[in-house]
Every structure is written in structure tokens, then in C-alpha cells.
Scaffold this motif. Sequence first.
Motif, PDB file in Angstrom:
ATOM      1  N   ASN A   1      -6.059   3.899   2.485  1.00 12.69           N
ATOM      2  CA  ASN A   1      -6.054   2.486   2.095  1.00 12.69           C
ATOM      3  C   ASN A   1      -7.042   1.719   2.965  1.00 12.69           C
ATOM      4  O   ASN A   1      -7.057   1.882   4.186  1.00 12.69           O
ATOM      5  CB  ASN A   1      -4.654   1.890   2.259  1.00 12.69           C
ATOM      6  CG  ASN A   1      -3.642   2.562   1.356  1.00 12.69           C
ATOM      7  OD1 ASN A   1      -3.768   2.526   0.142  1.00 12.69           O
ATOM      8  ND2 ASN A   1      -2.647   3.196   1.956  1.00 12.69           N
ATOM      9  N   LYS A   2      -7.857   0.878   2.341  1.00 15.72           N
ATOM     10  CA  LYS A   2      -8.863   0.112   3.087  1.00 15.72           C
ATOM     11  C   LYS A   2      -8.260  -1.195   3.581  1.00 15.72           C
ATOM     12  O   LYS A   2      -7.655  -1.952   2.808  1.00 15.72           O
ATOM     13  CB  LYS A   2     -10.085  -0.171   2.213  1.00 15.72           C
ATOM     14  CG  LYS A   2     -11.259  -0.726   2.997  1.00 15.72           C
ATOM     15  CD  LYS A   2     -12.501  -0.781   2.134  1.00 15.72           C
ATOM     16  CE  LYS A   2     -13.706  -1.256   2.907  1.00 15.72           C
ATOM     17  NZ  LYS A   2     -14.893  -1.318   2.050  1.00 15.72           N
TER      18      LYS A   2
ATOM     19  N   ASP B   1      -3.670   7.140   4.858  1.00 16.55           N
ATOM     20  CA  ASP B   1      -3.593   7.495   3.438  1.00 16.55           C
ATOM     21  C   ASP B   1      -4.843   7.071   2.670  1.00 16.55           C
ATOM     22  O   ASP B   1      -4.895   7.207   1.451  1.00 16.55           O
ATOM     23  CB  ASP B   1      -2.354   6.867   2.802  1.00 16.55           C
ATOM     24  CG  ASP B   1      -1.073   7.504   3.311  1.00 16.55           C
ATOM     25  OD1 ASP B   1      -0.805   8.653   2.911  1.00 16.55           O
ATOM     26  OD2 ASP B   1      -0.357   6.878   4.111  1.00 16.55           O
TER      27      ASP B   1
ATOM     28  N   THR C   1      -2.030   7.129  -3.818  1.00 17.62           N
ATOM     29  CA  THR C   1      -3.485   7.170  -3.767  1.00 17.62           C
ATOM     30  C   THR C   1      -3.975   5.765  -3.449  1.00 17.62           C
ATOM     31  O   THR C   1      -3.270   4.784  -3.680  1.00 17.62           O
ATOM     32  CB  THR C   1      -4.095   7.637  -5.103  1.00 17.62           C
ATOM     33  OG1 THR C   1      -3.691   6.741  -6.133  1.00 17.62           O
ATOM     34  CG2 THR C   1      -3.658   9.052  -5.452  1.00 17.62           C
ATOM     35  N   PHE C   2      -5.179   5.678  -2.925  1.00 19.04           N
ATOM     36  CA  PHE C   2      -5.739   4.363  -2.602  1.00 19.04           C
ATOM     37  C   PHE C   2      -6.524   3.845  -3.791  1.00 19.04           C
ATOM     38  O   PHE C   2      -6.976   4.606  -4.638  1.00 19.04           O
ATOM     39  CB  PHE C   2      -6.617   4.420  -1.347  1.00 19.04           C
ATOM     40  CG  PHE C   2      -7.760   5.387  -1.442  1.00 19.04           C
ATOM     41  CD1 PHE C   2      -8.957   4.998  -2.013  1.00 19.04           C
ATOM     42  CD2 PHE C   2      -7.624   6.684  -0.991  1.00 19.04           C
ATOM     43  CE1 PHE C   2     -10.011   5.878  -2.114  1.00 19.04           C
ATOM     44  CE2 PHE C   2      -8.677   7.581  -1.081  1.00 19.04           C
ATOM     45  CZ  PHE C   2      -9.859   7.175  -1.654  1.00 19.04           C
TER      46      PHE C   2
ATOM     47  N   VAL D   1       0.869  -1.169   0.000  1.00 20.39           N
ATOM     48  CA  VAL D   1       0.000   0.000   0.000  1.00 20.39           C
ATOM     49  C   VAL D   1       0.908   1.222   0.000  1.00 20.39           C
ATOM     50  O   VAL D   1       1.994   1.207   0.574  1.00 20.39           O
ATOM     51  CB  VAL D   1      -0.980   0.047   1.198  1.00 20.39           C
ATOM     52  CG1 VAL D   1      -1.969  -1.108   1.142  1.00 20.39           C
ATOM     53  CG2 VAL D   1      -0.245   0.065   2.528  1.00 20.39           C
TER      54      VAL D   1
ATOM     55  N   ARG E   1      -9.915   2.454   7.298  1.00 20.89           N
ATOM     56  CA  ARG E   1      -9.001   3.079   6.348  1.00 20.89           C
ATOM     57  C   ARG E   1      -7.824   3.630   7.126  1.00 20.89           C
ATOM     58  O   ARG E   1      -7.993   4.198   8.219  1.00 20.89           O
ATOM     59  CB  ARG E   1      -9.688   4.191   5.568  1.00 20.89           C
ATOM     60  CG  ARG E   1     -10.702   3.629   4.596  1.00 20.89           C
ATOM     61  CD  ARG E   1     -10.932   4.538   3.422  1.00 20.89           C
ATOM     62  NE  ARG E   1     -11.981   3.994   2.578  1.00 20.89           N
ATOM     63  CZ  ARG E   1     -11.751   3.356   1.426  1.00 20.89           C
ATOM     64  NH1 ARG E   1     -10.523   3.200   0.983  1.00 20.89           N
ATOM     65  NH2 ARG E   1     -12.767   2.902   0.717  1.00 20.89           N
TER      66      ARG E   1
ATOM     67  N   THR F   1       1.997   5.254   0.637  1.00 23.01           N
ATOM     68  CA  THR F   1       1.868   6.302   1.647  1.00 23.01           C
ATOM     69  C   THR F   1       2.567   7.555   1.164  1.00 23.01           C
ATOM     70  O   THR F   1       3.523   7.489   0.380  1.00 23.01           O
ATOM     71  CB  THR F   1       2.448   5.869   2.999  1.00 23.01           C
ATOM     72  OG1 THR F   1       2.193   6.900   3.965  1.00 23.01           O
ATOM     73  CG2 THR F   1       3.947   5.607   2.929  1.00 23.01           C
TER      74      THR F   1
END
Length: 127
Positions: free
Chosen positions: A117-118, A115, A62-63, A7, A112, A9
Motif C-alpha cells: 500500500n502506498k 503489503d 492487494t494494493f 488498506v 509502501r 493486509t
Amino acid sequence: MLLYVTVGTNDLERAGRFYDAVLPLIGYRRQKQADGEIGYAADGDVRCRFWVVEPFNRKPATFGNGATVAFDAPSRAAVDAFHAAAIANGGTDEGAPGIRPFHPHFYAAFVRDLDGNKLSAVCERPE
């Protein structure tokens, strides 16, 4: 089987503090850190399976819409602790701990990170 998941950041130090507070509650710990990345592994695993990284292309992280990283949690209590720690450390609630309709023992919580991210912690054992 997946080898690893990353993920992105935009602030690695801040993200590291978040994940250092949340992931140990479900059995994952920081194992490696290098420029632009932090790796986490489950207790007993010899390889980091989850990485928090600054994007290689140096553009803002970005997520992914529709993307979720789900961690296997050892117990429902660990799912509860993961969710509480995530919220206490600046994460946002995306679904409180509870049974989900996927099968009778699918106990999960969704958050989340800082940033966007789920993340999910899931226990599939009856308790």
C-alpha cells in the motif's frame, strides 16, 4: 471530507507492528483493534480515520495501482521521521522527503507498507 480510509493486509499482526512504529511519528495512534482490523486516529480525534483490515471477502489483500493514502504531518521533521521509520520497519521507499511541485510548501515523503500500500506524509506549512 472523508469519513475513513482502509488498506488491506495479509498479516494483521505484522501490519500492526509496522503502523504502530510509523504513525505515531506524525500524530496517529492505534485506538481500536478487533478481529481482522486495527483502527488509528489522529491525536485528539474521537474517531478512527485509518483502518488496516483483512479483506472482508477473505481473498488476498492487494494494493490499488494509483492509490495513495496521504497523512497530514505536523512538521517537516515529522515527515522525515515517518519516512525513516517506515524504511527501518520494512517499508520501501517511493520518494524521499522533500518539496514537491504542487505548491511551494508541499513537503512530502512516499513509502509502501509491507503489503504494498502506498502511503505519504505531507506537511504543507513553511519551515
